[in-house]
Write a protein that holds these residues in place. Structure first.
Motif, PDB file in Angstrom:
ATOM      1  N   PRO A 182      13.450  -7.299  -2.912  1.00  0.00           N
ATOM      2  CA  PRO A 182      13.198  -8.121  -1.726  1.00  0.00           C
ATOM      3  C   PRO A 182      12.479  -7.361  -0.605  1.00  0.00           C
ATOM      4  N   TYR A 183      12.077  -6.111  -0.867  1.00  0.00           N
ATOM      5  CA  TYR A 183      11.476  -5.289   0.194  1.00  0.00           C
ATOM      6  C   TYR A 183      10.311  -6.026   0.855  1.00  0.00           C
ATOM      7  N   GLY A 184      10.383  -6.148   2.172  1.00  0.00           N
ATOM      8  CA  GLY A 184       9.325  -6.804   2.927  1.00  0.00           C
ATOM      9  C   GLY A 184       9.416  -8.317   2.940  1.00  0.00           C
ATOM     10  N   ALA A 185      10.397  -8.880   2.250  1.00  0.00           N
ATOM     11  CA  ALA A 185      10.545 -10.336   2.172  1.00  0.00           C
ATOM     12  C   ALA A 185      11.377 -10.848   3.348  1.00  0.00           C
ATOM     13  N   PRO A 186      11.322 -12.147   3.618  1.00  0.00           N
ATOM     14  CA  PRO A 186      12.141 -12.717   4.700  1.00  0.00           C
ATOM     15  C   PRO A 186      13.621 -12.705   4.341  1.00  0.00           C
ATOM     16  N   ILE A 187      14.444 -12.930   5.334  1.00  0.00           N
ATOM     17  CA  ILE A 187      15.892 -12.847   5.154  1.00  0.00           C
ATOM     18  C   ILE A 187      16.391 -13.863   4.131  1.00  0.00           C
ATOM     19  N   THR A 188      15.711 -14.999   4.009  1.00  0.00           N
ATOM     20  CA  THR A 188      16.152 -15.999   3.022  1.00  0.00           C
ATOM     21  C   THR A 188      16.104 -15.428   1.603  1.00  0.00           C
ATOM     22  N   PHE A 189      15.064 -14.651   1.301  1.00  0.00           N
ATOM     23  CA  PHE A 189      14.966 -14.063  -0.033  1.00  0.00           C
ATOM     24  C   PHE A 189      16.003 -12.942  -0.193  1.00  0.00           C
ATOM     25  N   PHE A 190      16.194 -12.147   0.853  1.00  0.00           N
ATOM     26  CA  PHE A 190      17.240 -11.120   0.821  1.00  0.00           C
ATOM     27  C   PHE A 190      18.604 -11.751   0.520  1.00  0.00           C
ATOM     28  N   ARG A 191      18.868 -12.876   1.157  1.00  0.00           N
ATOM     29  CA  ARG A 191      20.171 -13.526   0.944  1.00  0.00           C
ATOM     30  C   ARG A 191      20.306 -14.040  -0.485  1.00  0.00           C
ATOM     31  N   SER A 192      19.203 -14.539  -1.051  1.00  0.00           N
ATOM     32  CA  SER A 192      19.279 -15.001  -2.442  1.00  0.00           C
ATOM     33  C   SER A 192      19.531 -13.838  -3.393  1.00  0.00           C
ATOM     34  N   ILE A 193      18.927 -12.681  -3.100  1.00  0.00           N
ATOM     35  CA  ILE A 193      19.160 -11.478  -3.908  1.00  0.00           C
ATOM     36  C   ILE A 193      20.600 -10.999  -3.718  1.00  0.00           C
ATOM     37  N   GLY A 194      21.096 -11.066  -2.486  1.00  0.00           N
ATOM     38  CA  GLY A 194      22.482 -10.682  -2.231  1.00  0.00           C
ATOM     39  C   GLY A 194      23.459 -11.549  -3.012  1.00  0.00           C
ATOM     40  N   ASP A 195      23.200 -12.861  -3.041  1.00  0.00           N
ATOM     41  CA  ASP A 195      24.047 -13.770  -3.814  1.00  0.00           C
ATOM     42  C   ASP A 195      23.999 -13.429  -5.298  1.00  0.00           C
ATOM     43  N   GLU A 196      22.793 -13.130  -5.782  1.00  0.00           N
ATOM     44  CA  GLU A 196      22.596 -12.782  -7.189  1.00  0.00           C
ATOM     45  C   GLU A 196      23.391 -11.532  -7.555  1.00  0.00           C
ATOM     46  N   ILE A 197      23.293 -10.522  -6.701  1.00  0.00           N
ATOM     47  CA  ILE A 197      24.011  -9.263  -6.939  1.00  0.00           C
ATOM     48  C   ILE A 197      25.517  -9.494  -6.884  1.00  0.00           C
ATOM     49  N   ASN A 198      25.966 -10.235  -5.890  1.00  0.00           N
ATOM     50  CA  ASN A 198      27.399 -10.473  -5.737  1.00  0.00           C
ATOM     51  C   ASN A 198      27.972 -11.211  -6.944  1.00  0.00           C
ATOM     52  N   GLN A 199      27.239 -12.193  -7.441  1.00  0.00           N
ATOM     53  CA  GLN A 199      27.702 -12.944  -8.608  1.00  0.00           C
ATOM     54  C   GLN A 199      27.756 -12.060  -9.854  1.00  0.00           C
ATOM     55  N   ALA A 200      26.784 -11.145  -9.964  1.00  0.00           N
ATOM     56  CA  ALA A 200      26.782 -10.236 -11.114  1.00  0.00           C
ATOM     57  C   ALA A 200      27.914  -9.219 -11.025  1.00  0.00           C
ATOM     58  N   LEU A 201      28.252  -8.811  -9.814  1.00  0.00           N
ATOM     59  CA  LEU A 201      29.289  -7.797  -9.632  1.00  0.00           C
ATOM     60  C   LEU A 201      30.694  -8.333  -9.872  1.00  0.00           C
ATOM     61  N   ASP A 202      30.923  -9.606  -9.584  1.00  0.00           N
ATOM     62  CA  ASP A 202      32.289 -10.131  -9.626  1.00  0.00           C
ATOM     63  C   ASP A 202      32.989  -9.899 -10.968  1.00  0.00           C
ATOM     64  N   PRO A 203      32.386 -10.276 -12.108  1.00  0.00           N
ATOM     65  CA  PRO A 203      33.082 -10.015 -13.375  1.00  0.00           C
ATOM     66  C   PRO A 203      33.206  -8.538 -13.708  1.00  0.00           C
ATOM     67  N   VAL A 204      32.273  -7.729 -13.210  1.00  0.00           N
ATOM     68  CA  VAL A 204      32.343  -6.286 -13.452  1.00  0.00           C
ATOM     69  C   VAL A 204      33.537  -5.693 -12.729  1.00  0.00           C
ATOM     70  N   VAL A 205      33.692  -6.029 -11.456  1.00  0.00           N
ATOM     71  CA  VAL A 205      34.811  -5.490 -10.680  1.00  0.00           C
ATOM     72  C   VAL A 205      36.142  -6.022 -11.211  1.00  0.00           C
ATOM     73  N   THR A 206      36.157  -7.274 -11.646  1.00  0.00           N
ATOM     74  CA  THR A 206      37.377  -7.826 -12.243  1.00  0.00           C
ATOM     75  C   THR A 206      37.751  -7.057 -13.500  1.00  0.00           C
ATOM     76  N   ALA A 207      36.757  -6.773 -14.338  1.00  0.00           N
ATOM     77  CA  ALA A 207      37.023  -6.023 -15.577  1.00  0.00           C
ATOM     78  C   ALA A 207      37.470  -4.597 -15.280  1.00  0.00           C
ATOM     79  N   LEU A 208      36.866  -3.970 -14.282  1.00  0.00           N
ATOM     80  CA  LEU A 208      37.222  -2.600 -13.931  1.00  0.00           C
ATOM     81  C   LEU A 208      38.661  -2.501 -13.425  1.00  0.00           C
ATOM     82  N   THR A 209      39.047  -3.444 -12.599  1.00  0.00           N
ATOM     83  CA  THR A 209      40.322  -3.339 -11.893  1.00  0.00           C
ATOM     84  C   THR A 209      41.438  -4.161 -12.533  1.00  0.00           C
TER      85      THR A 209
END
Length: 215
Positions: A182-209
């Motif tokens: 998202p480098y150089g992109a508007p905040i809307t794109f940053f937020r979509s990337i943040g949502d994408e990352i957060n959704q990907a992390l959730d099952p990983v953190v659940t499995a880890l812990t």
């Protein structure tokens, strides 16, 4: 499901009482800082203090802006999730980071290839974030060590199991394992990337812990 012991995994372990997760992107000012701090936030939410469990979360960039702060929009995204951006400093990916890491999660397949090309038997412990998420979803949590007996051992078993599945559970499309920059992109794109990352992390953190996210 438990994978056979991997030579790369065994050699990466510098401290058997800790498990070090390394997030890698290009500049280490957008994607990997977001992923690092969201991981820390999720672990804190579920464990109280990740360091108590022995989990250490870091990040670096293949063309990292050494000493740089994260992008302002990345800080905004973290604030949206209640995560803390305080004290972040960008780093260029070094051999020592790969050597110490027990699990390397990259933003893209190119980053994964670059980490593996550095050597240090990193292949069995290096995945794209979305690839690792896909593999983790296929692992029966009951086959992993009980987290109450040690999150570190559970994390090591999770990496072995994911490595064993990699050749059997392929991405549905070439782009399925990518998190775009998202480098150089508007905040809307940053937020979509943040949502994408957060959704990907959730099952990983659940499995880890072994602990699901609070509803």
């Amino acid at each position: 499901m438990t994978a056979p012991e991997g030579r790369g995994i065994a050699e990466s372990v510098s401290n058997t009482s800790t498990f070090r997760i390394l997030h890698v992107s290009t500049g280490n000012v957008c994607r990997s800082p977001i992923t690092e701090r969201l991981t820390r936030h999720a672990l804190s939410d579920r464990l109280g203090d990740p360091l108590t469990g022995g989990l250490i979360v870091e990040s670096a960039g293949t063309w990292g802006h050494e000493g740089a702060p994260m992008e302002a929009n990345a800080e905004i995204v973290l604030a949206d999730f209640g995560a803390d951006a305080t004290g972040f400093v960008g780093r260029e990916l070094l051999d020592e980071h790969v050597i110490r890491a027990d699990l390397v999660l990259t933003a893209t397949r190119d980053h994964r290839a670059q980490v593996i090309s550095m050597g240090h038997s990193a292949g069995l412990r290096t995945f794209t974030l979305k690839e690792f998420t896909r593999l983790v979803r296929a692992i029966d949590p009951a086959t992993l060590p009980d987290p109450h007996e040690g999150v570190v051992e559970r994390a090591r078993a999770l990496v072995r199991a994911a490595a064993a599945l990699r050749g059997w559970l392929l991405a549905p499309s070439p782009d399925a394992d990518e998190v775009y920059d998202p480098y150089g992109a508007p905040i809307t794109f940053f937020r979509s990337i943040g949502d994408e990352i957060n959704q990907a992390l959730d099952p990983v953190v659940t499995a880890l812990t072994g602990v699901s996210a609070r509803q």
